[in-house]
Structure formats: C-alpha cells, structure tokens
Write an enzyme that holds these catalytic residues in place. Structure first.
Site, short mmCIF file in Angstrom:
data_model
loop_
_atom_site.label_atom_id
_atom_site.label_comp_id
_atom_site.label_asym_id
_atom_site.label_seq_id
_atom_site.Cartn_x
_atom_site.Cartn_y
_atom_site.Cartn_z
N GLU A 12 1.32 -1.46 -0.61
CA GLU A 12 -0.16 -0.16 -0.60
C GLU A 12 0.89 1.23 0.18
O GLU A 12 0.50 2.06 -0.07
CB GLU A 12 -1.09 0.07 1.15
CG GLU A 12 -2.32 -0.96 1.16
CD GLU A 12 -3.06 -1.67 2.43
OE1 GLU A 12 -4.11 -2.26 1.94
OE2 GLU A 12 -2.37 -1.22 3.02
N ILE A 152 -13.00 -9.95 6.50
CA ILE A 152 -14.40 -10.74 6.21
C ILE A 152 -14.41 -11.32 4.57
O ILE A 152 -14.21 -10.78 3.89
CB ILE A 152 -15.15 -9.89 6.08
CG1 ILE A 152 -14.61 -8.51 7.37
CG2 ILE A 152 -16.54 -10.20 6.08
CD1 ILE A 152 -15.45 -9.89 8.89
N MET A 172 -8.97 -3.16 8.13
CA MET A 172 -9.25 -3.48 9.32
C MET A 172 -8.16 -2.46 9.88
O MET A 172 -7.52 -3.01 11.16
CB MET A 172 -8.21 -4.81 8.97
CG MET A 172 -8.99 -5.82 8.40
SD MET A 172 -7.83 -7.37 7.90
CE MET A 172 -7.63 -7.58 9.57
N ASP A 196 -12.08 -6.49 -3.26
CA ASP A 196 -12.27 -7.55 -3.07
C ASP A 196 -13.63 -7.23 -2.51
O ASP A 196 -14.04 -5.95 -2.18
CB ASP A 196 -11.24 -9.16 -2.14
CG ASP A 196 -12.21 -7.71 -0.74
OD1 ASP A 196 -11.13 -7.44 -0.28
OD2 ASP A 196 -12.45 -8.20 0.11
#
Ligand code: ADE
Length: 229
Positions: A12, A152, A172, A196
């Site tokens: 990132e 998740i 998160m 996603d």
C-alpha cells in the site's frame, strides 16, 4: 506542514514512495518510518502492519514523534455496498469498529463508554478529495467504512456489518487511525480502493488485486498532495 501518509501493508505504501524525494528511514517501536519530500511538502510515510493495534501505534508515532499535522490513509478495502466494484475508490465520511462489542452491558455495537460509534473524517480533506476527483474526472465514492480485526470473506458476516453499521466498505485499520487522530485533534482522511467483495472469493481477489488497487489509491493521494502544494 508535515503530512503523514499511512498504509497497512508494504504494497500500500510502495507506490507512494516511488513519487518521493530525499527519503530517510527511521526505526521506531519495531516499525520503519520514511521521512520524505514530495515537491515542497514534508511527509512521513509508513505501513503499520495489519490491524487496529498496529495502526493505532503507527498513527500515534507519526503524530507524537514525527509531529504530523494531517494524516492520510491509503489502501484497499472489501466492498459491502454492491455498487462498489474492484478498483473503485471510496473516501470514508465516518468510520466505526464493527468488532467492538459490549452489548452485554446494554450498549450499542461499536460503542464503549467515553467513545463514540462513528469517528468523522476531516471535512476539508474530504472536500479537497472531491475537488481532485472532479478535476481529474475520477469517480470518488463517499461512505461509511467499518474496521475490525478480521478479514471478512463471508456474505452473512458482511450483511450483518451492513445492517448494523450501514457500512459501505470494510477494512482493518481506518477507524483505529481515526480514533487516534481525533484524540490528538489531527485532521485525517481515509481512502480505500476496492480489492474484493468480502465474500467467499475475497481471499483470492485480495491477493489478485492488492497491488493494482493499492496503486489506484496511492495515485489519488499523490493528486491530493499536488493540490496542497
Ligand atoms: N481489506 C481488504 N479486503 C478486506 C476484507 N474483505 N476484510 C477486511 N479487510 C479487508
């Protein structure tokens, strides 16, 4: 003006570092922080490692040690709102902790005494982001981001988070960073590009799109810096 730019994973922040000059690295509390310049802007850049605890630690170090006056978070998220597709950008209007639960004592999900369910992003940074999006012809969605110490990959869990927190995307770290910045009165902005759909394919999609979506987010953050110069 010193600006902190944070991610959770090396993927990132790597595309951000590629734009930077005069990079110097510092190790503090088991993490690497990069002081760097983007045009005339002083930055401090780091990836925290995944999750709320590491994110809180890094945000605190960036504010208390490096004296960051604004904090921008760049990274990827899972989509909860079905209108969000892989590669889409979402800026958090506010963030919550979906895994914070003392409902046994009659409190709502995401709440602890002396805290609040939602922490709000800085309005000026949000409007700067909207201006950048408009100028560049990029679609920037805004919405609620839910944060928790869980990846998740389950449709029923995702639906529960949507129902309880009205969330549009999930990740998160964002709310943890928000809580730290709010406490220190440092304006913050959380940007995520979708990697996603937080469903049964999430693990596979995440691996496949982490790099490309990280780059989408990082490039947008750089455009925001261009607007601040
Ligand atoms: N970050 C990116 N995708 C995620 C997901 N599905 N759950 C939690 N964090 C994420």
């Amino acid at each position: 003006m010193k600006i902190a730019i944070m991610g959770a994973m090396v993927e990132e922040i790597k595309p951000l570092l590629e734009y930077m000059q005069d990079i110097k690295s510092f190790e503090i509390a088991n993490n690497i922080y990069y002081k760097a310049k983007y045009k005339e802007i002083e930055t401090v850049i780091a990836y925290s490692k995944i999750g709320k605890v590491f994110a809180s630690l890094s945000a605190s170090v960036m504010i208390e040690h490096f004296k960051a006056q604004k904090l921008l978070f760049s990274g990827v998220a899972g989509a909860i709102n079905s209108s969000l597709k892989i590669g889409d950008l979402i800026a958090a209007t506010k963030l919550c902790q979906h895994d914070l639960d003392i409902t046994a004592f009659g409190h709502p999900y995401g709440y602890v005494p002396e805290g609040k369910v939602y922490v709000e992003s800085d309005k000026e940074l949000l409007s700067l982001a909207k201006k950048v999006a408009k100028k560049k012809g990029i679609e920037l969605k805004e919405g609620i981001i839910a944060t928790g110490d869980q990846f998740i990959a389950d449709s029923s869990k995702k639906e529960w988070i949507k129902k309880v927190f009205n969330a549009d995307a999930i990740e998160m770290e964002g709310a943890a960073v928000g809580v730290v910045c709010d406490a220190f009165d440092v304006p913050f902005f959380v940007l995520r590009a979708i990697s996603d759909a937080a469903d049964m394919d999430a693990g596979f999609d995440f691996d496949k799109f982490l790099e490309s979506s990280s780059k989408v987010s990082a490039d947008f953050i750089i455009s925001m810096l261009d607007e601040m110069v």
